[in-house]
Design an enzyme around this catalytic site. Sequence first.
Site, PDB file in Angstrom:
ATOM      1  N   GLU A 107      81.998  -2.739  12.555  1.00 37.33           N
ATOM      2  CA  GLU A 107      80.760  -3.491  12.812  1.00 37.33           C
ATOM      3  C   GLU A 107      80.691  -4.799  12.031  1.00 37.33           C
ATOM      4  O   GLU A 107      79.827  -5.636  12.281  1.00 37.33           O
ATOM      5  CB  GLU A 107      79.537  -2.606  12.520  1.00 37.33           C
ATOM      6  CG  GLU A 107      79.183  -2.406  11.065  1.00 37.33           C
ATOM      7  CD  GLU A 107      80.071  -1.455  10.272  1.00 37.33           C
ATOM      8  OE1 GLU A 107      79.793  -1.259   9.083  1.00 37.33           O
ATOM      9  OE2 GLU A 107      81.054  -0.901  10.839  1.00 37.33           O
ATOM     10  N   CYS A 166      84.048   4.175   7.244  1.00 33.73           N
ATOM     11  CA  CYS A 166      84.108   3.967   5.786  1.00 33.73           C
ATOM     12  C   CYS A 166      83.904   5.298   5.060  1.00 33.73           C
ATOM     13  O   CYS A 166      84.714   6.197   5.177  1.00 33.73           O
ATOM     14  CB  CYS A 166      83.112   2.884   5.355  1.00 33.73           C
ATOM     15  SG  CYS A 166      83.380   2.341   3.653  1.00 33.73           S
ATOM     16  N   HIS A 200      85.311  -1.457   8.356  1.00 30.67           N
ATOM     17  CA  HIS A 200      84.018  -1.567   9.036  1.00 30.67           C
ATOM     18  C   HIS A 200      84.174  -2.313  10.361  1.00 30.67           C
ATOM     19  O   HIS A 200      84.173  -3.540  10.370  1.00 30.67           O
ATOM     20  CB  HIS A 200      83.019  -2.332   8.156  1.00 30.67           C
ATOM     21  CG  HIS A 200      82.556  -1.555   6.979  1.00 30.67           C
ATOM     22  ND1 HIS A 200      81.509  -0.663   7.035  1.00 30.67           N
ATOM     23  CD2 HIS A 200      83.014  -1.515   5.701  1.00 30.67           C
ATOM     24  CE1 HIS A 200      81.328  -0.110   5.848  1.00 30.67           C
ATOM     25  NE2 HIS A 200      82.233  -0.603   5.027  1.00 30.67           N
TER      26      HIS A 200
END
Length: 201
Positions: free
Chosen positions: A185, A79, A183
Amino acid sequence: MIAVIDYDAGNIKSVEKALLLLGQEVVITKDRDTILKADKVILPGVGAFGDAMANLRERGLDKVIHEVVAREIPFLGICLGLQLLFEQSDESPGVKGLGVLKGEILRIPDQEGLKIPHMGWNSLELSGDGRLFRGVPEQSYVYFVHSYYLKAEDENIVKASTEYSTHIHASVESGNVFACQFHPEKSSDVGLKILKNFVEL
């Protein structure tokens, strides 16, 4: 061991959690020696470009990142961590980025019916040879939160892109440097697969 660089830019815990889920040893650190001893290094981040660069410089972490790149330790920016690798951003005019890669960070153009920041799931168009995307199906959906996007100078480093008001370079790879605007994650199984590909490099 994977070092996650701590520079007060938020979103570090979710990255740590995803890596622990993959069975990795993770250390959140701002210590130069710990970072340079790591097998892999991750620069996450949510927030403003100018503040983030000020935090990195204040702690001498900008120099450490250049050392990581020079030593060819696999490095992943996520990001804001992707945006900081470039020379500058429309978000913070006059602030120099890390300049590891060449390209512009531009504001997503306004378009009727589309909200900015861009928040949500978008599908990826893959270039086919990105090492982060091994085993990831074309048009897989990943999670984005951003108002600024990358336009890389060299299209050959772009390994994934998406469309949201404009053509967005969503992931790049150059030598030992990898970066994702989205992202991983927070991108469910697809994101974990991308992170797994990174830790297995």
